[in-house]
Design a protein around this motif. Structure first.
Motif, PDB file in Angstrom:
ATOM      1  N   UNK A 129      61.333  56.549  83.262  1.00  0.00           N
ATOM      2  CA  UNK A 129      60.342  57.618  83.424  1.00  0.00           C
ATOM      3  C   UNK A 129      59.764  58.034  82.072  1.00  0.00           C
ATOM      4  N   UNK A 130      60.611  58.128  81.063  1.00  0.00           N
ATOM      5  CA  UNK A 130      60.150  58.539  79.729  1.00  0.00           C
ATOM      6  C   UNK A 130      59.132  57.564  79.156  1.00  0.00           C
ATOM      7  N   UNK A 131      59.277  56.277  79.471  1.00  0.00           N
ATOM      8  CA  UNK A 131      58.324  55.278  78.968  1.00  0.00           C
ATOM      9  C   UNK A 131      57.248  54.961  80.012  1.00  0.00           C
ATOM     10  N   UNK A 132      57.187  55.789  81.047  1.00  0.00           N
ATOM     11  CA  UNK A 132      56.161  55.735  82.093  1.00  0.00           C
ATOM     12  C   UNK A 132      56.096  54.397  82.829  1.00  0.00           C
ATOM     13  N   UNK A 133      57.286  53.837  83.119  1.00  0.00           N
ATOM     14  CA  UNK A 133      57.349  52.622  83.930  1.00  0.00           C
ATOM     15  C   UNK A 133      57.596  52.954  85.394  1.00  0.00           C
ATOM     16  N   UNK A 134      58.272  54.075  85.651  1.00  0.00           N
ATOM     17  CA  UNK A 134      58.500  54.503  87.029  1.00  0.00           C
ATOM     18  C   UNK A 134      58.362  56.018  87.127  1.00  0.00           C
ATOM     19  N   UNK A 135      58.275  56.463  88.361  1.00  0.00           N
ATOM     20  CA  UNK A 135      58.520  57.857  88.734  1.00  0.00           C
ATOM     21  C   UNK A 135      59.595  57.772  89.806  1.00  0.00           C
ATOM     22  N   UNK A 136      60.522  58.709  89.801  1.00  0.00           N
ATOM     23  CA  UNK A 136      61.512  58.690  90.874  1.00  0.00           C
ATOM     24  C   UNK A 136      61.694  60.101  91.406  1.00  0.00           C
ATOM     25  N   UNK A 137      62.012  60.163  92.687  1.00  0.00           N
ATOM     26  CA  UNK A 137      62.195  61.451  93.339  1.00  0.00           C
ATOM     27  C   UNK A 137      63.311  61.333  94.366  1.00  0.00           C
ATOM     28  N   UNK A 138      64.022  62.413  94.518  1.00  0.00           N
ATOM     29  CA  UNK A 138      65.041  62.475  95.559  1.00  0.00           C
ATOM     30  C   UNK A 138      64.349  62.842  96.863  1.00  0.00           C
ATOM     31  N   UNK A 139      64.606  62.060  97.886  1.00  0.00           N
ATOM     32  CA  UNK A 139      64.138  62.364  99.233  1.00  0.00           C
ATOM     33  C   UNK A 139      65.361  62.340 100.134  1.00  0.00           C
ATOM     34  N   UNK A 140      65.207  62.718 101.365  1.00  0.00           N
ATOM     35  CA  UNK A 140      66.336  62.828 102.277  1.00  0.00           C
ATOM     36  C   UNK A 140      67.273  61.616 102.190  1.00  0.00           C
ATOM     37  N   UNK A 141      68.496  61.854 101.734  1.00  0.00           N
ATOM     38  CA  UNK A 141      69.569  60.858 101.679  1.00  0.00           C
ATOM     39  C   UNK A 141      69.296  59.640 100.805  1.00  0.00           C
ATOM     40  N   UNK A 142      68.250  59.672  99.971  1.00  0.00           N
ATOM     41  CA  UNK A 142      67.927  58.490  99.191  1.00  0.00           C
ATOM     42  C   UNK A 142      67.090  58.859  97.966  1.00  0.00           C
ATOM     43  N   UNK A 143      66.675  57.852  97.242  1.00  0.00           N
ATOM     44  CA  UNK A 143      65.801  58.015  96.081  1.00  0.00           C
ATOM     45  C   UNK A 143      64.593  57.100  96.270  1.00  0.00           C
ATOM     46  N   UNK A 144      63.399  57.652  96.017  1.00  0.00           N
ATOM     47  CA  UNK A 144      62.179  56.836  96.086  1.00  0.00           C
ATOM     48  C   UNK A 144      61.720  56.571  94.654  1.00  0.00           C
ATOM     49  N   UNK A 145      61.563  55.297  94.346  1.00  0.00           N
ATOM     50  CA  UNK A 145      61.066  54.864  93.039  1.00  0.00           C
ATOM     51  C   UNK A 145      59.615  54.439  93.227  1.00  0.00           C
ATOM     52  N   UNK A 146      58.739  54.891  92.363  1.00  0.00           N
ATOM     53  CA  UNK A 146      57.349  54.428  92.341  1.00  0.00           C
ATOM     54  C   UNK A 146      57.127  53.726  91.010  1.00  0.00           C
ATOM     55  N   UNK A 147      56.741  52.455  91.067  1.00  0.00           N
ATOM     56  CA  UNK A 147      56.480  51.685  89.852  1.00  0.00           C
ATOM     57  C   UNK A 147      55.090  52.072  89.353  1.00  0.00           C
ATOM     58  N   UNK A 148      55.012  52.557  88.133  1.00  0.00           N
ATOM     59  CA  UNK A 148      53.717  52.912  87.547  1.00  0.00           C
ATOM     60  C   UNK A 148      52.923  51.633  87.288  1.00  0.00           C
ATOM     61  N   UNK A 149      51.646  51.684  87.548  1.00  0.00           N
ATOM     62  CA  UNK A 149      50.761  50.527  87.329  1.00  0.00           C
ATOM     63  C   UNK A 149      51.269  49.283  88.052  1.00  0.00           C
ATOM     64  N   UNK A 150      51.707  49.458  89.291  1.00  0.00           N
ATOM     65  CA  UNK A 150      52.299  48.354  90.056  1.00  0.00           C
ATOM     66  C   UNK A 150      51.372  47.145  90.135  1.00  0.00           C
ATOM     67  N   UNK A 151      50.068  47.378  90.253  1.00  0.00           N
ATOM     68  CA  UNK A 151      49.138  46.256  90.380  1.00  0.00           C
ATOM     69  C   UNK A 151      49.105  45.373  89.131  1.00  0.00           C
ATOM     70  N   UNK A 152      49.563  45.890  88.002  1.00  0.00           N
ATOM     71  CA  UNK A 152      49.689  45.055  86.807  1.00  0.00           C
ATOM     72  C   UNK A 152      50.696  43.938  87.057  1.00  0.00           C
ATOM     73  N   UNK A 153      51.722  44.252  87.830  1.00  0.00           N
ATOM     74  CA  UNK A 153      52.796  43.291  88.102  1.00  0.00           C
ATOM     75  C   UNK A 153      52.546  42.475  89.357  1.00  0.00           C
ATOM     76  N   UNK A 154      51.801  43.030  90.300  1.00  0.00           N
ATOM     77  CA  UNK A 154      51.567  42.360  91.578  1.00  0.00           C
ATOM     78  C   UNK A 154      50.139  42.646  92.022  1.00  0.00           C
ATOM     79  N   UNK A 155      49.224  41.878  91.496  1.00  0.00           N
ATOM     80  CA  UNK A 155      47.797  42.081  91.706  1.00  0.00           C
ATOM     81  C   UNK A 155      47.402  41.831  93.162  1.00  0.00           C
ATOM     82  N   UNK A 156      46.723  42.789  93.771  1.00  0.00           N
ATOM     83  CA  UNK A 156      46.263  42.665  95.153  1.00  0.00           C
ATOM     84  C   UNK A 156      45.317  41.482  95.295  1.00  0.00           C
TER      85      UNK A 156
END
Length: 132
Positions: A91-118
């Motif tokens: 998170x500090x290097x802005x590669x992911x955001x993460x949040x606690x959700x019900x019974x789990x953790x959701x990770x969001x990859x920042x700039x995901x399309x850089x890694x997996x272009x639509x």
């Protein structure tokens, strides 16, 4: 002339790699392996998934993955505290955001399309359709 690899472009890494004996070998993951695992686990489909956690539905969008800290820890051979510290670093290097959700953790990859272009995914699907 330099022997250093170019930092331009990218390679395709099929998610089938996760079932390769080299990847499934029991071991403690390095940070690089853990980052690669997050990228391979992130949802690539543009349609959101609904994941049942107990009696709650959790949505998982493109570029996200939903797993508990305990699940990541077991996958990587780490402690839950080490997983938390790694997520904080990412998170500090802005590669992911993460949040606690019900019974789990959701990770969001920042700039995901850089890694997996639509666009590349669409081209692949068009080629498959043409070849069929």
């Amino acid at each position: 002339m330099s022997d250093a690899p170019s930092m331009n472009g990218w390679i395709k890494l099929h998610r089938k790699f996760q079932s390769n004996f080299l990847w499934t070998e029991r071991r403690k993951f390095s940070k690089a392996e853990a980052w690669l695992d997050i990228l391979m686990e992130a949802r690539h489909d543009p349609e959101p998934a609904r994941i049942l956690m107990g009696n709650c539905l959790v949505k998982c969008y493109r570029g996200q993955c939903v797993k508990s800290l305990d699940t990541w820890a077991r996958r990587w051979g780490w402690s839950k505290a080490a997983v938390r510290r790694f997520f904080k670093l990412l998170e500090e290097v802005e590669q992911i955001r993460h949040e606690s959700v019900t019974k789990t953790t959701r990770i969001s990859v920042c700039n995901y399309d850089t890694y997996n272009d639509v666009r590349n995914a669409n081209e692949t699907q068009m080629k498959r359709t043409r070849n069929a």
